[in-house]
Design a protein around this motif. Sequence first.
Motif, PDB file in Angstrom:
ATOM      1  N   ARG A  25      -3.534   6.275   4.102  1.00  0.00           N
ATOM      2  CA  ARG A  25      -3.266   5.013   3.401  1.00  0.00           C
ATOM      3  C   ARG A  25      -4.105   4.950   2.134  1.00  0.00           C
ATOM      4  NH1 ARG A  25      -3.142   0.378   8.067  1.00  0.00           N
ATOM      5  NH2 ARG A  25      -1.226   1.117   9.008  1.00  0.00           N
ATOM      6  N   SER A  26      -3.494   4.414   1.073  1.00  0.00           N
ATOM      7  CA  SER A  26      -4.233   4.249  -0.179  1.00  0.00           C
ATOM      8  C   SER A  26      -3.600   3.127  -0.996  1.00  0.00           C
ATOM      9  CB  SER A  26      -4.242   5.554  -0.985  1.00  0.00           C
ATOM     10  OG  SER A  26      -2.929   5.902  -1.381  1.00  0.00           O
ATOM     11  N   GLU A  30       0.843  -1.186   0.000  1.00  0.00           N
ATOM     12  CA  GLU A  30       0.000   0.000   0.000  1.00  0.00           C
ATOM     13  C   GLU A  30       0.880   1.238   0.000  1.00  0.00           C
ATOM     14  OE1 GLU A  30      -2.572  -0.019   3.403  1.00  0.00           O
ATOM     15  OE2 GLU A  30      -0.954   0.281   4.808  1.00  0.00           O
ATOM     16  N   ASP A  31       0.297   2.334  -0.439  1.00  0.00           N
ATOM     17  CA  ASP A  31       0.978   3.622  -0.391  1.00  0.00           C
ATOM     18  C   ASP A  31       0.565   4.329   0.891  1.00  0.00           C
ATOM     19  OD1 ASP A  31       2.054   3.124  -2.873  1.00  0.00           O
ATOM     20  OD2 ASP A  31       0.689   4.443  -3.959  1.00  0.00           O
ATOM     21  N   THR A  32       1.506   5.036   1.494  1.00  0.00           N
ATOM     22  CA  THR A  32       1.187   5.851   2.661  1.00  0.00           C
ATOM     23  C   THR A  32       1.753   7.254   2.441  1.00  0.00           C
ATOM     24  OG1 THR A  32       3.187   5.156   3.841  1.00  0.00           O
ATOM     25  CG2 THR A  32       1.173   3.914   4.286  1.00  0.00           C
ATOM     26  N   HIS A  52      -4.256  -0.051  -1.316  1.00  0.00           N
ATOM     27  CA  HIS A  52      -3.956  -1.295  -0.604  1.00  0.00           C
ATOM     28  C   HIS A  52      -4.137  -2.485  -1.548  1.00  0.00           C
ATOM     29  CE1 HIS A  52      -3.480  -3.816   2.943  1.00  0.00           C
ATOM     30  NE2 HIS A  52      -4.354  -4.620   2.376  1.00  0.00           N
TER      31      HIS A  52
END
Length: 190
Positions: A73-74, A56-58, A76
Amino acid sequence: MAGDIANPRLWEGADLWTAPVGTLLPTDLSTDMTDVAAWKAVGLLSEDGASEGRDEDTSDFYAWGGKLIRVRRSKHKRTITVTCLEDNLVVFGLVNPGSSVSTANGVNTRKIRIPKSERVSFCLELMDGDITRRRFIRQGEVTAVGEVALSDSALQAFELTITIYPDADNVLYEDIDNDPQGAAPEAPAG
């Protein structure tokens, strides 16, 4: 030392099952998966087991002075990777979605096409003595296949990476098990 030696799991056996999207999974553990017609086993799995991947990107947000105050968070993504040791029709269909097999006079002809996107349901069944856990993935797709050895010194095996898609309620998968160590307290009767 705090802890309970009954809590750790060593999954000594496993099976991977697949079925068309929308196929129901038994809601109990007493129903044998072989008794549910739509579910098909992929066959023998590597002793290396399965692994779950998370990505996931944070984005971190800081207040003046450098104090971390929030993390967003995105994107996922969850995957399961497992290695199938059999070259059967179920594995063939997962490795080569959109391809076909025909048999005439004892000769099989496999027409391998460029893979197309094909979502299916999966059930990873894990066993540790009397403990069984079924991980039901309503929608997944084989999105990567590892290199396949064609050799007299290594087993032909198919390493599959299954990407898990969430349902409308953002549920990635559902586990059912009979593990007393993970049981939630039951509501009092009455």
